[in-house]
Write a protein that holds these residues in place. Structure first.
Motif, PDB file in Angstrom:
ATOM      1  N   CYS A 173       0.850  -1.184   0.000  1.00 42.11           N
ATOM      2  CA  CYS A 173       0.000   0.000   0.000  1.00 42.11           C
ATOM      3  C   CYS A 173       0.887   1.234   0.000  1.00 42.11           C
ATOM      4  O   CYS A 173       2.101   1.146   0.167  1.00 42.11           O
ATOM      5  CB  CYS A 173      -0.965   0.000   1.187  1.00 42.11           C
ATOM      6  SG  CYS A 173      -0.171   0.163   2.793  1.00 42.11           S
ATOM      7  N   ILE A 174       0.262   2.362  -0.209  1.00 44.17           N
ATOM      8  CA  ILE A 174       0.949   3.647  -0.253  1.00 44.17           C
ATOM      9  C   ILE A 174       0.569   4.414   1.010  1.00 44.17           C
ATOM     10  O   ILE A 174      -0.595   4.412   1.407  1.00 44.17           O
ATOM     11  CB  ILE A 174       0.509   4.440  -1.500  1.00 44.17           C
ATOM     12  CG1 ILE A 174       0.850   3.663  -2.768  1.00 44.17           C
ATOM     13  CG2 ILE A 174       1.119   5.839  -1.512  1.00 44.17           C
ATOM     14  CD1 ILE A 174       0.056   4.081  -3.994  1.00 44.17           C
ATOM     15  N   LEU A 175       1.529   5.068   1.623  1.00 43.77           N
ATOM     16  CA  LEU A 175       1.229   5.945   2.757  1.00 43.77           C
ATOM     17  C   LEU A 175       1.232   7.379   2.257  1.00 43.77           C
ATOM     18  O   LEU A 175       2.266   7.925   1.898  1.00 43.77           O
ATOM     19  CB  LEU A 175       2.253   5.754   3.879  1.00 43.77           C
ATOM     20  CG  LEU A 175       2.090   6.669   5.101  1.00 43.77           C
ATOM     21  CD1 LEU A 175       0.668   6.637   5.656  1.00 43.77           C
ATOM     22  CD2 LEU A 175       3.102   6.296   6.178  1.00 43.77           C
TER      23      LEU A 175
ATOM     24  N   MET B 143       6.347   7.257  11.435  1.00 46.73           N
ATOM     25  CA  MET B 143       4.889   7.093  11.418  1.00 46.73           C
ATOM     26  C   MET B 143       4.532   5.612  11.530  1.00 46.73           C
ATOM     27  O   MET B 143       3.645   5.229  12.298  1.00 46.73           O
ATOM     28  CB  MET B 143       4.339   7.700  10.119  1.00 46.73           C
ATOM     29  CG  MET B 143       2.909   8.094  10.167  1.00 46.73           C
ATOM     30  SD  MET B 143       2.449   9.227  11.482  1.00 46.73           S
ATOM     31  CE  MET B 143       2.811  10.785  10.779  1.00 46.73           C
ATOM     32  N   ALA B 144       5.218   4.774  10.783  1.00 50.20           N
ATOM     33  CA  ALA B 144       4.952   3.335  10.815  1.00 50.20           C
ATOM     34  C   ALA B 144       5.246   2.748  12.188  1.00 50.20           C
ATOM     35  O   ALA B 144       4.479   1.914  12.691  1.00 50.20           O
ATOM     36  CB  ALA B 144       5.782   2.631   9.751  1.00 50.20           C
ATOM     37  N   ASN B 145       6.341   3.189  12.805  1.00 52.83           N
ATOM     38  CA  ASN B 145       6.661   2.697  14.148  1.00 52.83           C
ATOM     39  C   ASN B 145       5.554   3.027  15.141  1.00 52.83           C
ATOM     40  O   ASN B 145       5.274   2.240  16.038  1.00 52.83           O
ATOM     41  CB  ASN B 145       7.998   3.273  14.633  1.00 52.83           C
ATOM     42  CG  ASN B 145       9.175   2.528  14.070  1.00 52.83           C
ATOM     43  OD1 ASN B 145       9.144   1.311  13.911  1.00 52.83           O
ATOM     44  ND2 ASN B 145      10.235   3.245  13.741  1.00 52.83           N
ATOM     45  N   ARG B 146       4.923   4.160  14.957  1.00 57.25           N
ATOM     46  CA  ARG B 146       3.838   4.554  15.873  1.00 57.25           C
ATOM     47  C   ARG B 146       2.580   3.713  15.654  1.00 57.25           C
ATOM     48  O   ARG B 146       1.949   3.289  16.616  1.00 57.25           O
ATOM     49  CB  ARG B 146       3.492   6.032  15.689  1.00 57.25           C
ATOM     50  CG  ARG B 146       4.533   6.950  16.262  1.00 57.25           C
ATOM     51  CD  ARG B 146       4.082   8.405  16.202  1.00 57.25           C
ATOM     52  NE  ARG B 146       5.251   9.245  16.063  1.00 57.25           N
ATOM     53  CZ  ARG B 146       5.396  10.211  15.177  1.00 57.25           C
ATOM     54  NH1 ARG B 146       4.421  10.513  14.348  1.00 57.25           N
ATOM     55  NH2 ARG B 146       6.504  10.905  15.115  1.00 57.25           N
ATOM     56  N   VAL B 147       2.206   3.502  14.400  1.00 58.85           N
ATOM     57  CA  VAL B 147       0.914   2.847  14.139  1.00 58.85           C
ATOM     58  C   VAL B 147       1.003   1.321  14.063  1.00 58.85           C
ATOM     59  O   VAL B 147       0.000   0.646  14.168  1.00 58.85           O
ATOM     60  CB  VAL B 147       0.205   3.413  12.889  1.00 58.85           C
ATOM     61  CG1 VAL B 147      -0.095   4.888  13.072  1.00 58.85           C
ATOM     62  CG2 VAL B 147       0.974   3.167  11.625  1.00 58.85           C
ATOM     63  N   PHE B 148       2.204   0.796  13.875  1.00 63.60           N
ATOM     64  CA  PHE B 148       2.395  -0.653  13.844  1.00 63.60           C
ATOM     65  C   PHE B 148       3.301  -1.087  14.995  1.00 63.60           C
ATOM     66  O   PHE B 148       4.131  -1.968  14.850  1.00 63.60           O
ATOM     67  CB  PHE B 148       3.031  -1.090  12.510  1.00 63.60           C
ATOM     68  CG  PHE B 148       2.159  -0.909  11.310  1.00 63.60           C
ATOM     69  CD1 PHE B 148       1.034  -1.701  11.109  1.00 63.60           C
ATOM     70  CD2 PHE B 148       2.460   0.052  10.355  1.00 63.60           C
ATOM     71  CE1 PHE B 148       0.237  -1.550   9.986  1.00 63.60           C
ATOM     72  CE2 PHE B 148       1.674   0.213   9.223  1.00 63.60           C
ATOM     73  CZ  PHE B 148       0.557  -0.588   9.043  1.00 63.60           C
ATOM     74  N   SER B 149       3.133  -0.477  16.153  1.00 56.11           N
ATOM     75  CA  SER B 149       4.061  -0.676  17.270  1.00 56.11           C
ATOM     76  C   SER B 149       4.162  -2.133  17.724  1.00 56.11           C
ATOM     77  O   SER B 149       5.193  -2.540  18.251  1.00 56.11           O
ATOM     78  CB  SER B 149       3.681   0.217  18.444  1.00 56.11           C
ATOM     79  OG  SER B 149       2.360  -0.047  18.845  1.00 56.11           O
ATOM     80  N   SER B 150       3.131  -2.930  17.515  1.00 49.85           N
ATOM     81  CA  SER B 150       3.177  -4.322  17.973  1.00 49.85           C
ATOM     82  C   SER B 150       3.659  -5.283  16.889  1.00 49.85           C
ATOM     83  O   SER B 150       3.663  -6.491  17.084  1.00 49.85           O
ATOM     84  CB  SER B 150       1.792  -4.756  18.462  1.00 49.85           C
ATOM     85  OG  SER B 150       0.890  -4.762  17.368  1.00 49.85           O
ATOM     86  N   LYS B 151       4.074  -4.753  15.752  1.00 47.66           N
ATOM     87  CA  LYS B 151       4.494  -5.585  14.622  1.00 47.66           C
ATOM     88  C   LYS B 151       6.004  -5.549  14.449  1.00 47.66           C
ATOM     89  O   LYS B 151       6.686  -4.659  14.938  1.00 47.66           O
ATOM     90  CB  LYS B 151       3.837  -5.086  13.321  1.00 47.66           C
ATOM     91  CG  LYS B 151       2.323  -4.966  13.386  1.00 47.66           C
ATOM     92  CD  LYS B 151       1.665  -6.298  13.582  1.00 47.66           C
ATOM     93  CE  LYS B 151       0.154  -6.162  13.644  1.00 47.66           C
ATOM     94  NZ  LYS B 151      -0.507  -7.422  13.880  1.00 47.66           N
ATOM     95  N   GLU B 152       6.508  -6.526  13.693  1.00 48.51           N
ATOM     96  CA  GLU B 152       7.917  -6.501  13.317  1.00 48.51           C
ATOM     97  C   GLU B 152       8.051  -5.533  12.145  1.00 48.51           C
ATOM     98  O   GLU B 152       7.416  -5.723  11.107  1.00 48.51           O
ATOM     99  CB  GLU B 152       8.386  -7.901  12.904  1.00 48.51           C
ATOM    100  CG  GLU B 152       9.831  -7.932  12.481  1.00 48.51           C
ATOM    101  CD  GLU B 152      10.280  -9.293  11.967  1.00 48.51           C
ATOM    102  OE1 GLU B 152      11.439  -9.385  11.547  1.00 48.51           O
ATOM    103  OE2 GLU B 152       9.479 -10.241  11.960  1.00 48.51           O
ATOM    104  N   ILE B 153       8.858  -4.508  12.304  1.00 48.68           N
ATOM    105  CA  ILE B 153       9.003  -3.480  11.261  1.00 48.68           C
ATOM    106  C   ILE B 153      10.402  -3.547  10.677  1.00 48.68           C
ATOM    107  O   ILE B 153      11.395  -3.492  11.410  1.00 48.68           O
ATOM    108  CB  ILE B 153       8.713  -2.076  11.834  1.00 48.68           C
ATOM    109  CG1 ILE B 153       7.267  -2.023  12.306  1.00 48.68           C
ATOM    110  CG2 ILE B 153       8.991  -1.005  10.780  1.00 48.68           C
ATOM    111  CD1 ILE B 153       6.875  -0.740  12.987  1.00 48.68           C
ATOM    112  N   LEU B 154      10.462  -3.679   9.353  1.00 50.39           N
ATOM    113  CA  LEU B 154      11.730  -3.706   8.643  1.00 50.39           C
ATOM    114  C   LEU B 154      11.868  -2.408   7.858  1.00 50.39           C
ATOM    115  O   LEU B 154      10.933  -1.985   7.175  1.00 50.39           O
ATOM    116  CB  LEU B 154      11.784  -4.900   7.681  1.00 50.39           C
ATOM    117  CG  LEU B 154      11.553  -6.271   8.312  1.00 50.39           C
ATOM    118  CD1 LEU B 154      11.538  -7.350   7.239  1.00 50.39           C
ATOM    119  CD2 LEU B 154      12.604  -6.574   9.357  1.00 50.39           C
ATOM    120  N   THR B 155      13.024  -1.791   7.955  1.00 46.43           N
ATOM    121  CA  THR B 155      13.279  -0.520   7.274  1.00 46.43           C
ATOM    122  C   THR B 155      14.557  -0.647   6.451  1.00 46.43           C
ATOM    123  O   THR B 155      15.602  -0.124   6.840  1.00 46.43           O
ATOM    124  CB  THR B 155      13.390   0.627   8.295  1.00 46.43           C
ATOM    125  OG1 THR B 155      14.443   0.313   9.215  1.00 46.43           O
ATOM    126  CG2 THR B 155      12.091   0.820   9.062  1.00 46.43           C
TER     127      THR B 155
END
Length: 150
Positions: A51-53, A113-125
């Motif tokens: 998706c696009i942010l 922004m992603a870290n804030r809204v997906f805080s319970s997920k594994e986030i890859l950057t």
């Protein structure tokens, strides 16, 4: 684990090139080189889960319709970009919370922004160690050419 790839919007939009384009699918709206490269990467490695942010509309699926031109940036608070609270609501509404892993392509603002809204997920950057957009483009190009995701 299901993975969602989130790509950035961009300042350059279809209406800059074609002012009469009218309402347009999100996947065709953002025409700047970086937005296009991120989209190409997402379609190559996450064809059914990206998706696009957008700083104005939040999370847009590729076929969502963007009604017309706008100029909103996460860098400009006066432009009233979408809030973390609104994005968090969209995560639930659009069922983005069903993904366990989130890949964020884009700069610091998108990652924050992603870290804030997906805080319970594994986030890859995968682009966060790049010094600038040129390095990001190069890294994306190499991955696409080699057929190996970052």
């Amino acid at each position: 684990m299901k993975t969602l790839c989130v790509v950035p919007c961009g300042n350059k939009k279809i209406w800059d090139k074609n002012p009469n384009a009218g309402p347009t699918k999100a996947k065709y709206v953002y025409i700047g080189p970086f937005a296009k490269k991120c989209r190409e990467y997402a379609m190559r490695f996450y064809p059914s889960s990206w998706c696009i942010l957008s700083a104005k509309y939040g999370f847009l699926f590729p076929n969502d319709i963007v009604p017309g031109p706008y100029n909103v940036s996460f860098n400009d608070r006066k432009a009233n970009p979408i809030t973390t609270k609104e994005l968090s609501a969209q995560v639930k509404e659009k069922e983005l919370d069903r993904y366990g892993q989130i890949v964020i392509l884009g700069g610091k603002n998108y990652v924050e922004m992603a870290n804030r809204v997906f805080s319970s997920k594994e986030i890859l950057t995968p682009l966060s160690n790049c010094k600038g957009i040129g390095y990001m483009m190069g890294k994306l190009n190499d991955a696409i050419k080699k057929g190996v995701p970052l």
